[in-house]
Every structure is written in C-alpha cells, then in structure tokens.
Scaffold this motif. Sequence first.
Motif, PDB file in Angstrom:
ATOM      1  N   GLY A  35       0.817  -1.209   0.000  1.00 10.41           N
ATOM      2  CA  GLY A  35       0.000   0.000   0.000  1.00 10.41           C
ATOM      3  C   GLY A  35       0.847   1.255   0.000  1.00 10.41           C
ATOM      4  O   GLY A  35       0.438   2.306   0.492  1.00 10.41           O
ATOM      5  N   ASP A  36       2.058   1.148  -0.568  1.00 10.13           N
ATOM      6  CA  ASP A  36       3.034   2.236  -0.533  1.00 10.13           C
ATOM      7  C   ASP A  36       2.859   3.111  -1.765  1.00 10.13           C
ATOM      8  O   ASP A  36       3.432   2.857  -2.821  1.00 10.13           O
ATOM      9  N   GLY A  37       2.037   4.133  -1.628  1.00  9.16           N
ATOM     10  CA  GLY A  37       1.795   5.023  -2.752  1.00  9.16           C
ATOM     11  C   GLY A  37       0.731   6.046  -2.418  1.00  9.16           C
ATOM     12  O   GLY A  37       0.126   6.017  -1.344  1.00  9.16           O
ATOM     13  N   VAL A  38       0.513   6.964  -3.340  1.00  9.04           N
ATOM     14  CA  VAL A  38      -0.505   8.006  -3.180  1.00  9.04           C
ATOM     15  C   VAL A  38      -1.326   8.092  -4.462  1.00  9.04           C
ATOM     16  O   VAL A  38      -0.925   7.595  -5.517  1.00  9.04           O
ATOM     17  N   TRP A  39      -2.473   8.715  -4.358  1.00 10.47           N
ATOM     18  CA  TRP A  39      -3.381   8.785  -5.502  1.00 10.47           C
ATOM     19  C   TRP A  39      -4.143  10.105  -5.495  1.00 10.47           C
ATOM     20  O   TRP A  39      -4.186  10.817  -4.488  1.00 10.47           O
ATOM     21  N   GLU A  40      -4.765  10.399  -6.628  1.00 10.52           N
ATOM     22  CA  GLU A  40      -5.669  11.546  -6.766  1.00 10.52           C
ATOM     23  C   GLU A  40      -6.873  11.144  -7.595  1.00 10.52           C
ATOM     24  O   GLU A  40      -6.767  10.295  -8.487  1.00 10.52           O
ATOM     25  N   GLY A  41      -8.027  11.742  -7.286  1.00 11.41           N
ATOM     26  CA  GLY A  41      -9.224  11.578  -8.102  1.00 11.41           C
ATOM     27  C   GLY A  41      -9.583  12.915  -8.717  1.00 11.41           C
ATOM     28  O   GLY A  41      -9.673  13.921  -8.005  1.00 11.41           O
ATOM     29  N   VAL A  42      -9.775  12.963 -10.033  1.00  8.95           N
ATOM     30  CA  VAL A  42     -10.050  14.205 -10.758  1.00  8.95           C
ATOM     31  C   VAL A  42     -11.292  14.016 -11.620  1.00  8.95           C
ATOM     32  O   VAL A  42     -11.460  12.967 -12.251  1.00  8.95           O
ATOM     33  N   ARG A  43     -12.142  15.037 -11.670  1.00  7.20           N
ATOM     34  CA  ARG A  43     -13.324  14.978 -12.528  1.00  7.20           C
ATOM     35  C   ARG A  43     -13.085  15.719 -13.831  1.00  7.20           C
ATOM     36  O   ARG A  43     -12.411  16.753 -13.872  1.00  7.20           O
ATOM     37  N   LEU A  44     -13.673  15.175 -14.890  1.00  8.32           N
ATOM     38  CA  LEU A  44     -13.704  15.841 -16.191  1.00  8.32           C
ATOM     39  C   LEU A  44     -15.139  16.282 -16.446  1.00  8.32           C
ATOM     40  O   LEU A  44     -16.045  15.448 -16.531  1.00  8.32           O
TER      41      LEU A  44
END
Length: 314
Positions: A56-65
């Motif tokens: 679980g070593d990481g980062v994320w982003e959620g973006v809307r179009l």
Amino acid sequence: MISSASDSGESATSFSGAQVYPRDPRNDDVQVYVNGAFFHRSRAVVSVFDSGFAMGDGVWEGVRLVDGRLVALDDHIDRLFEGLCAIDLDLGKDRREVEAAIRATVDANGMRDGVHIRLMVTRGLKRTPSQDPRFAVGTPTMVIVAEYKALIPTATRTGLKLLTSTFRCSTPDVFDLRLNSHSRLNLIQALIQALNAGCDEALMLDQRGFVASCNSTNFFIVRGKELWTSTGACNFNGITRRKVMALYAEEIGVVREKDFTLAEVYSADEAFVTGTLGGITPVASVDGRKIGDGGVGPVTCAIGESYLSRITTI
C-alpha cells in the motif's frame, strides 16, 4: 459478509452510497495508462511485487472531467506532489508531465464529460515484499484510469444513511488523513460496519470523540445559517471541501471549522458530505436519527446548486 455485485446477481445500480455509480458500458473498453503506455482495461496490470500491491506504498488523486475541463487540476497536482514529498518518493516527472499524461488518457478514450479519473503512483517494483523502501527496484509506477461515472440519483434525491463507526479517524502522528495514501484498511473496516447495518457510509469520530469525517467523504452540518465541519486535524484534505466552504462563506453565511459532537449532529437542521466524485450529497439520517425532517434541506440544495453551476470555474 459483504457480497459483490457478481456474487449477489445485482447490478451496481442496486447499491447506494456516497461514491456509488451505475454501470456504464462505455467503461468496458477503456484504455488505461500504465507507465507511459495504454492498455485495454482487461490487460492493464502491475506486478505482484509492486509496492502498491505489496504494501500500500503510494498516493493517488481523483479528478473529474466536466464539459471538457479537468476540475481543480492544479489543486489535485499540488496535493499529489505534497503526498509524494511526504513519503519521500521521487516520481521522476514534473507537474507538466503529469498533467500531460492525464490529458493523454482522456484523449485516448475520446472523453469529454461525466468522467472520473484515478491517478495512482506507487514506489514501484520491490525485490521482495517488504516495508523497506530500499528494496525498491527501478522507477515508480504510475497508473491512470479514466471512467464514465455519474452518481446514482437516489442518493442526491433522498440523502444518505450514515452509521457512526467504532473505528476512529487517526491523528496525524499515527496516520495523517491529509495524505491520500493507498493504505485505506481502517476506513474500509468502518464502511463494512455501516454496510452491514444497512447504511451507506460510516461517520467517524476522532480520538477524543468529536466528529471527524466519513470513511470516504468529508462531513458537514448546518445549524441555522452556520455551516460546521471538523477542524481539519483528523479528516481528509478535501479539495471539494475547501471549495464548498469558500462558496458557502461567499454566498450564504458563516463557516466554522470546529469540534462538535454527535449530539450536535443529531440536532442539526441539515447535513451533507463532500467528495470529488459526488460533489455535495445530502445526509438523511445518522444512526437511525433523522437529520432535520429527514429530507434534503434548503441550504443543502442552495449550496449544491451553486457548486454545480460553478464547478468548472472555482
């Protein structure tokens, strides 16, 4: 035990929740970005030795179009690089390259509107499954998944049912929720409690018993003309949260980031949650207690309409 849609014979539209969306057949053939190349979703894979899978070593982003515009993209990229800095991970790309990869993913799928994008970065391949980052081999892994997603209207029309979980939001010295980490197990456990109780989302308290956030969204209550939300110490660093707070202060009334209790939630006039995918979603009840009249209140409607009308400009 929680059953999947395929286990139960149900479609995703039979679910409800703050982040639930109906199945869209256009997603069956989306092209997924994996480390600079595109693959059909059925062939888009990472190694079992990848840091994200193993630890679980990481980062994320959620973006809307929305209508051809990537909503609050600069804010999301800022938060991504802040998260990468926090875990001492050099992506090997600058923000312009990240933006270009996101846009290339959207273009590869011919997408323009109604899309949610998940960008995920991990430390990359490990020589062996281990916490130690020195076992990382090569470069980080970057994956971008773009899918058509629209919230099920029922949640917006009738409001969510929340259950207060026994799992607490962590303090920054234990696990900082401002960090969009791939590690989400305590939040998933809280959601499972809520789902097993017939609710849609878990409301979570901090270590002192004050309201913190929900398991995947930030939580607000309306009392009179005031909008209350938690202090920021033990909740998500929500971009939609910040936008909504600024809009409310500009158009409606006072916003307070403060400690408040479940008793003050139960007696609130209205409540809603915020998140990238759902925007503003009303809350009908908490722990079986109606909030206000149990419907969608006028203040929630007003701020929701304002947010939707200005989503691509704020």
